[in-house]
Design a protein around this motif. Sequence first.
Motif, mmCIF file in Angstrom:
data_model
loop_
_atom_site.group_PDB
_atom_site.id
_atom_site.type_symbol
_atom_site.label_atom_id
_atom_site.label_comp_id
_atom_site.label_asym_id
_atom_site.label_seq_id
_atom_site.Cartn_x
_atom_site.Cartn_y
_atom_site.Cartn_z
ATOM 1 N N THR A 169 0.802 -1.232 0.000
ATOM 2 C CA THR A 169 0.000 0.000 0.000
ATOM 3 C C THR A 169 0.833 1.279 0.000
ATOM 4 O OG1 THR A 169 -0.135 -0.112 2.426
ATOM 5 C CG2 THR A 169 -1.919 -1.139 1.167
ATOM 6 N N ALA A 170 2.074 1.227 0.476
ATOM 7 C CA ALA A 170 2.884 2.439 0.596
ATOM 8 C C ALA A 170 3.538 2.804 -0.727
ATOM 9 C CB ALA A 170 3.950 2.241 1.673
ATOM 10 N N GLY A 171 3.742 4.091 -0.917
ATOM 11 C CA GLY A 171 4.411 4.583 -2.111
ATOM 12 C C GLY A 171 5.621 5.407 -1.752
ATOM 13 N N VAL A 172 6.245 6.015 -2.756
ATOM 14 C CA VAL A 172 7.432 6.829 -2.531
ATOM 15 C C VAL A 172 7.128 7.984 -1.579
ATOM 16 C CG1 VAL A 172 9.112 8.346 -3.648
ATOM 17 C CG2 VAL A 172 8.444 6.213 -4.756
ATOM 18 N N LYS A 173 5.954 8.589 -1.717
ATOM 19 C CA LYS A 173 5.573 9.706 -0.854
ATOM 20 C C LYS A 173 5.536 9.288 0.605
ATOM 21 C CE LYS A 173 1.848 13.078 -0.170
ATOM 22 N NZ LYS A 173 0.514 13.543 -0.642
ATOM 23 N N ASP A 174 5.002 8.081 0.871
ATOM 24 C CA ASP A 174 4.928 7.593 2.250
ATOM 25 C C ASP A 174 6.326 7.358 2.812
ATOM 26 O OD1 ASP A 174 1.967 7.286 2.363
ATOM 27 O OD2 ASP A 174 2.349 5.801 0.804
ATOM 28 N N VAL A 175 7.201 6.788 1.999
ATOM 29 C CA VAL A 175 8.564 6.509 2.456
ATOM 30 C C VAL A 175 9.282 7.804 2.793
ATOM 31 C CG1 VAL A 175 10.811 5.586 1.790
ATOM 32 C CG2 VAL A 175 8.730 4.344 1.182
ATOM 33 N N ARG A 176 9.172 8.799 1.930
ATOM 34 C CA ARG A 176 9.843 10.074 2.169
ATOM 35 C C ARG A 176 9.304 10.783 3.398
ATOM 36 N NH1 ARG A 176 10.068 11.893 -4.226
ATOM 37 N NH2 ARG A 176 11.971 10.683 -4.735
ATOM 38 N N ALA A 177 7.994 10.663 3.636
ATOM 39 C CA ALA A 177 7.410 11.272 4.832
ATOM 40 C C ALA A 177 7.977 10.638 6.100
ATOM 41 C CB ALA A 177 5.883 11.117 4.801
ATOM 42 N N VAL A 178 8.129 9.307 6.081
ATOM 43 C CA VAL A 178 8.718 8.626 7.235
ATOM 44 C C VAL A 178 10.162 9.056 7.427
ATOM 45 C CG1 VAL A 178 9.455 6.378 8.129
ATOM 46 C CG2 VAL A 178 7.195 6.621 7.100
ATOM 47 N N MET A 179 10.916 9.183 6.345
ATOM 48 C CA MET A 179 12.319 9.578 6.437
ATOM 49 C C MET A 179 12.461 10.982 7.004
ATOM 50 S SD MET A 179 14.053 6.994 5.566
ATOM 51 C CE MET A 179 13.859 5.447 4.688
ATOM 52 N N ASP A 180 11.621 11.909 6.531
ATOM 53 C CA ASP A 180 11.678 13.292 7.020
ATOM 54 C C ASP A 180 11.366 13.342 8.519
ATOM 55 O OD1 ASP A 180 12.283 14.165 4.497
ATOM 56 O OD2 ASP A 180 10.230 14.758 3.983
#
Length: 464
Positions: free
Chosen positions: A102-113
Amino acid sequence: MTQSLFDSSDGREEGSETGGRSRGPQSPLAVRMRPRAVSEIVGQQHALKPGSPLRVLAGEDAGPAGPSSVILWGPPGTGKTTIAHVIARGSTRKFVELSAVTAGVKDVRAVMDQALNDRDLRGVTTVLFLDEIHRFTKAQQDALLPGVENRWVVLVAATTENPSFSVISPLLSRSILVTLQSLNAEDIGGLLDRAVTDERGLQGKVSLSASARRHVVELCGGDARRALTALEAAAAVAYGESESDDGQPVEITEKHTEEAMDRAALRYDRMGDQHYDVISAFIKSIRGSDVDAALHYLARMIEAGEDPRFIARRIVVHASEDVGMADPTALQAAVAAAQAVQLIGMPEARINLAQAVIHLATAPKSNAVVTAIDSAIGDIRSGKSGSVPAHLRDAHYPGAAEHGHGRGYVYPHDVPHAVAQQQYAPDELVGREYYRPTEYGAERPLQKRLGIIRKILGRSSTDR
């Protein structure tokens, strides 16, 4: 039975800031029984030895400072999520879970930030558990690299597929790869026993009969989550049927586990007679060209939780033993199925195993290969070896020519048909024929060709 029967009054864990999701009384048994420390994890001892990267990462053993990242590769129910939770239990760690489905690149970047802010402003390390990383595209996996490389997060990625084929090289090189194995019967049995009595589990309100315990162990296929889910369902069935209210534990019988797992108990002991009887019948059905019986026994072994690698090994053996050169592609199909078991895993690899079984069972049969090698070995063991003919010996080292090595050797590619008439076998075995092709399948034309070759070689077919 009400839901509260097996509620655990202390079955909750700290919130996400300290590394865990809620384990409230309404949580499934598999969640409530999730280990809280490395010492509670069953199985995987090869990866949890003192000083191992996982123990250091979990803070159980001393090791190099600073977090790392790990990729956990193994079948379902082997503890991938559990290990991630154990790693995240430190007081300055936060657990975040993403699913590659279900997760996309946007979700990954939000977690990283957020992880970078938490690390720099609050001193909190984020443990990111990414389930089914093999489903991530290259772009999605690339988005993980800054956080992993700069250690903004401790990445715990789980996959059931070979990471060498499904995870990008930069991410692999920055992570520790740990291969997890299916739990054995002893591991699953111990897990069930603990769940029956533990305050977080069924609190001793039920007992598990030996036959029911064995049934769950055999049918869970080494999957801890599946075993605990079956136990919880069987407990509900047992308590719902119980008419006694004397405070004594309600016994879970094999009948209850059958109903809970929606299948009859399969009489199959992987270490006993049934194991040998079924595999024997499986092999003989393939040899006898009864494809339907062979598929029956294959299904029986799969459903009983037999190790698919064992099944694949037997298929590979019998591709040569019972089919051989009558259909040379049978071995290719068998080896491909064995590789599929390793790369894909169950339950999907059942299809590859079935294809190989169908191929072998319906192929023309010949035991000429096994007969040939066993006959040759028999001669060796009886002392029939002899010396290598001088013209076949190695002539490349200095002084070989003085001993006549290589003298008179005829290079086959320099003569018609690329078959040179010269002696190849030792003197004692001249004229001995081991391989005798049958008239079935691809061996029929081979039989004719081999006869011509032996005639050119000046060999007699009478001395066999």
